[in-house]
Each structure stands twice: as C-alpha cells, then as structure tokens.
Design a protein around this motif. Structure first.
Motif, PDB file in Angstrom:
ATOM      1  N   MET A 169     -18.882   0.020  25.666  1.00  0.00           N
ATOM      2  CA  MET A 169     -19.913  -0.558  26.524  1.00  0.00           C
ATOM      3  C   MET A 169     -20.678   0.505  27.282  1.00  0.00           C
ATOM      4  O   MET A 169     -20.192   1.614  27.461  1.00  0.00           O
ATOM      5  CB  MET A 169     -19.274  -1.539  27.512  1.00  0.00           C
ATOM      6  N   GLY A 170     -21.863   0.143  27.723  1.00  0.00           N
ATOM      7  CA  GLY A 170     -22.701   1.019  28.523  1.00  0.00           C
ATOM      8  C   GLY A 170     -24.161   0.700  28.273  1.00  0.00           C
ATOM      9  O   GLY A 170     -24.502  -0.120  27.417  1.00  0.00           O
ATOM     10  N   VAL A 171     -25.013   1.365  29.025  1.00  0.00           N
ATOM     11  CA  VAL A 171     -26.448   1.125  28.903  1.00  0.00           C
ATOM     12  C   VAL A 171     -26.964   1.598  27.549  1.00  0.00           C
ATOM     13  O   VAL A 171     -26.297   2.378  26.848  1.00  0.00           O
ATOM     14  CB  VAL A 171     -27.234   1.813  30.051  1.00  0.00           C
ATOM     15  N   ALA A 172     -28.135   1.142  27.191  1.00  0.00           N
ATOM     16  CA  ALA A 172     -28.779   1.585  25.952  1.00  0.00           C
ATOM     17  C   ALA A 172     -28.883   3.104  25.949  1.00  0.00           C
ATOM     18  O   ALA A 172     -29.178   3.719  26.970  1.00  0.00           O
ATOM     19  CB  ALA A 172     -30.164   0.962  25.840  1.00  0.00           C
ATOM     20  N   GLY A 173     -28.604   3.696  24.803  1.00  0.00           N
ATOM     21  CA  GLY A 173     -28.731   5.141  24.666  1.00  0.00           C
ATOM     22  C   GLY A 173     -27.496   5.935  25.051  1.00  0.00           C
ATOM     23  O   GLY A 173     -27.503   7.158  24.986  1.00  0.00           O
ATOM     24  N   CYS A 174     -26.397   5.264  25.432  1.00  0.00           N
ATOM     25  CA  CYS A 174     -25.192   5.992  25.856  1.00  0.00           C
ATOM     26  C   CYS A 174     -24.348   6.473  24.678  1.00  0.00           C
ATOM     27  O   CYS A 174     -23.415   7.245  24.867  1.00  0.00           O
ATOM     28  CB  CYS A 174     -24.348   5.155  26.826  1.00  0.00           C
ATOM     29  N   GLY A 175     -24.663   6.021  23.466  1.00  0.00           N
ATOM     30  CA  GLY A 175     -23.947   6.505  22.293  1.00  0.00           C
ATOM     31  C   GLY A 175     -22.956   5.524  21.691  1.00  0.00           C
ATOM     32  O   GLY A 175     -22.065   5.933  20.949  1.00  0.00           O
ATOM     33  N   LYS A 176     -23.106   4.244  21.985  1.00  0.00           N
ATOM     34  CA  LYS A 176     -22.151   3.254  21.481  1.00  0.00           C
ATOM     35  C   LYS A 176     -22.013   3.325  19.958  1.00  0.00           C
ATOM     36  O   LYS A 176     -20.895   3.315  19.444  1.00  0.00           O
ATOM     37  CB  LYS A 176     -22.554   1.848  21.931  1.00  0.00           C
ATOM     38  N   SER A 177     -23.121   3.390  19.250  1.00  0.00           N
ATOM     39  CA  SER A 177     -23.067   3.400  17.786  1.00  0.00           C
ATOM     40  C   SER A 177     -22.448   4.687  17.245  1.00  0.00           C
ATOM     41  O   SER A 177     -21.552   4.643  16.399  1.00  0.00           O
ATOM     42  CB  SER A 177     -24.462   3.205  17.196  1.00  0.00           C
ATOM     43  N   SER A 178     -22.915   5.827  17.734  1.00  0.00           N
ATOM     44  CA  SER A 178     -22.385   7.114  17.249  1.00  0.00           C
ATOM     45  C   SER A 178     -20.902   7.253  17.544  1.00  0.00           C
ATOM     46  O   SER A 178     -20.110   7.625  16.676  1.00  0.00           O
ATOM     47  CB  SER A 178     -23.135   8.277  17.898  1.00  0.00           C
ATOM     48  N   VAL A 179     -20.523   6.945  18.780  1.00  0.00           N
ATOM     49  CA  VAL A 179     -19.113   7.048  19.161  1.00  0.00           C
ATOM     50  C   VAL A 179     -18.294   5.987  18.426  1.00  0.00           C
ATOM     51  O   VAL A 179     -17.186   6.256  17.956  1.00  0.00           O
ATOM     52  CB  VAL A 179     -18.945   6.920  20.693  1.00  0.00           C
ATOM     53  N   GLY A 180     -18.854   4.781  18.292  1.00  0.00           N
ATOM     54  CA  GLY A 180     -18.133   3.703  17.628  1.00  0.00           C
ATOM     55  C   GLY A 180     -17.763   4.014  16.195  1.00  0.00           C
ATOM     56  O   GLY A 180     -16.623   3.791  15.775  1.00  0.00           O
ATOM     57  N   VAL A 181     -18.719   4.537  15.437  1.00  0.00           N
ATOM     58  CA  VAL A 181     -18.450   4.890  14.040  1.00  0.00           C
ATOM     59  C   VAL A 181     -17.372   5.978  13.972  1.00  0.00           C
ATOM     60  O   VAL A 181     -16.423   5.886  13.192  1.00  0.00           O
ATOM     61  CB  VAL A 181     -19.752   5.330  13.329  1.00  0.00           C
ATOM     62  N   ALA A 182     -17.503   7.004  14.804  1.00  0.00           N
ATOM     63  CA  ALA A 182     -16.532   8.112  14.791  1.00  0.00           C
ATOM     64  C   ALA A 182     -15.156   7.656  15.274  1.00  0.00           C
ATOM     65  O   ALA A 182     -14.129   8.047  14.709  1.00  0.00           O
ATOM     66  CB  ALA A 182     -17.044   9.266  15.658  1.00  0.00           C
ATOM     67  N   LEU A 183     -15.115   6.829  16.300  1.00  0.00           N
ATOM     68  CA  LEU A 183     -13.834   6.342  16.816  1.00  0.00           C
ATOM     69  C   LEU A 183     -13.141   5.434  15.802  1.00  0.00           C
ATOM     70  O   LEU A 183     -11.924   5.540  15.601  1.00  0.00           O
ATOM     71  CB  LEU A 183     -14.041   5.610  18.145  1.00  0.00           C
ATOM     72  N   ALA A 184     -13.900   4.560  15.162  1.00  0.00           N
ATOM     73  CA  ALA A 184     -13.318   3.682  14.142  1.00  0.00           C
ATOM     74  C   ALA A 184     -12.681   4.501  13.026  1.00  0.00           C
ATOM     75  O   ALA A 184     -11.567   4.191  12.562  1.00  0.00           O
ATOM     76  CB  ALA A 184     -14.384   2.741  13.585  1.00  0.00           C
ATOM     77  N   ARG A 185     -13.363   5.541  12.617  1.00  0.00           N
ATOM     78  CA  ARG A 185     -12.823   6.432  11.587  1.00  0.00           C
ATOM     79  C   ARG A 185     -11.536   7.093  12.079  1.00  0.00           C
ATOM     80  O   ARG A 185     -10.541   7.162  11.348  1.00  0.00           O
ATOM     81  CB  ARG A 185     -13.862   7.498  11.240  1.00  0.00           C
ATOM     82  N   ALA A 186     -11.537   7.547  13.332  1.00  0.00           N
ATOM     83  CA  ALA A 186     -10.394   8.271  13.884  1.00  0.00           C
ATOM     84  C   ALA A 186      -9.153   7.396  14.026  1.00  0.00           C
ATOM     85  O   ALA A 186      -8.035   7.880  13.841  1.00  0.00           O
ATOM     86  CB  ALA A 186     -10.759   8.887  15.235  1.00  0.00           C
TER      87      ALA A 186
END
Length: 164
Positions: free
Chosen positions: A11-28
C-alpha cells in the motif's frame, strides 16, 4: 509477523513502487502478484485520467473486489490509503491480511511519477493522495518500509520484517 494466510497488500500513494516491489517480492517469496489497478472499473480509471480524485462512493465496490481477490493468498498492490479502506479489504479477503506500507517523501514520489509514462494516474493527483493518506497505526497488522532505496533492498527489508 508473517501471517499464516499469506495475504499481503502493498500500500501507499501513487508512484511509491507498489507494482515494481510487488513483482520482485512475489518472486522472492514464491507467490503471485496482482495489481489492484486492474480491478478498477473503467469509470474510475477514466475519472482519474481526467485528473479527478475518486470519492469513497467510487472506491467501495473496488475495495470489495480487491479484498475478494485475496481469497487466494498472494500479494496485491493497492493504495489502501485510509484505515477504513484497509478494513474493507480485510472484510472481503477471507482471512487475515498484512499491509506493507511503502513510505516515501512527497518529493521522491513526485520525481518518480514525473519520470514514468503510460500510467493513467496523473501527477496532479499526488496532492490528493497525500491528503487522503492515513499511515497504518500500531494496532493494524502492518509493516512500514522506506522506499528511498533500491528495489532489491526494499524486498530484502520486507522479507526480513515478515519473517522476523
């Protein structure tokens, strides 16, 4: 703090990196990632693309869909800016949810939004996002991570906090 259900909302405001972090975290951690933006009805996307902030009436059905999408454990990116929004997601998730707050300064996030292209959310709505934001409280099932670091370090910090 890891929850047995494996239901996580970045969670967080638009532009905080939810998508980038989400993809990398899911992989991890070996799970799936869903983007809450994909669950918005077309009317919500059109409204935001015009530079209009969503109202709570716009958000309630979407938040129910976000929660329902977590019936199958995984990671979901969703602004979840207010406690009432997080409660609505949890009500519909079918089990416990851990919220992962991606915290960043207004200047950092504005710079990130200015550098990205192809997203329906205009940078002009960033002010309304910060005005709406209610960071998670100590009573909520949440962790906070500062985003002023590379994505691999953000993922490592989240992973450590989830297992710590």
């Amino acid at each position: 703090m890891r929850l047995a259900s494996g239901r996580y909302v970045l969670m967080g405001v638009a532009g905080c990196g939810k998508s980038s972090v989400g993809v990398a975290l899911a992989r991890a951690i070996g799970t799936r990632y869903l983007d809450g933006d994909d669950l918005h009805p077309a009317a919500n996307i059109a409204k935001m693309a015009r530079g209009e902030a969503l109202t709570d009436a716009d958000r309630w059905p979407w938040l129910a869909k976000v929660g329902a999408a977590l019936a199958d454990p995984g990671i979901l990116g969703c602004s979840a800016l207010r406690k009432s929004y997080r409660n609505r997601i949890a009500e519909h998730a079918g089990g416990p949810v851990c919220f992962i707050y991606l915290k960043g300064s207004r200047d950092l996030i504005a710079a990130r939004m200015a550098a990205r292209s192809g997203h329906f959310m205009p940078a002009t709505l960033l002010q309304s996002q910060f005005a709406t934001l209610e960071p998670p409280t100590a009573e909520e099932p949440a962790i906070t991570v500062d985003i002023d670091q590379p994505v691999p370090r953000i993922v490592a910090e989240i992973t450590q906090k989830l297992h710590g």
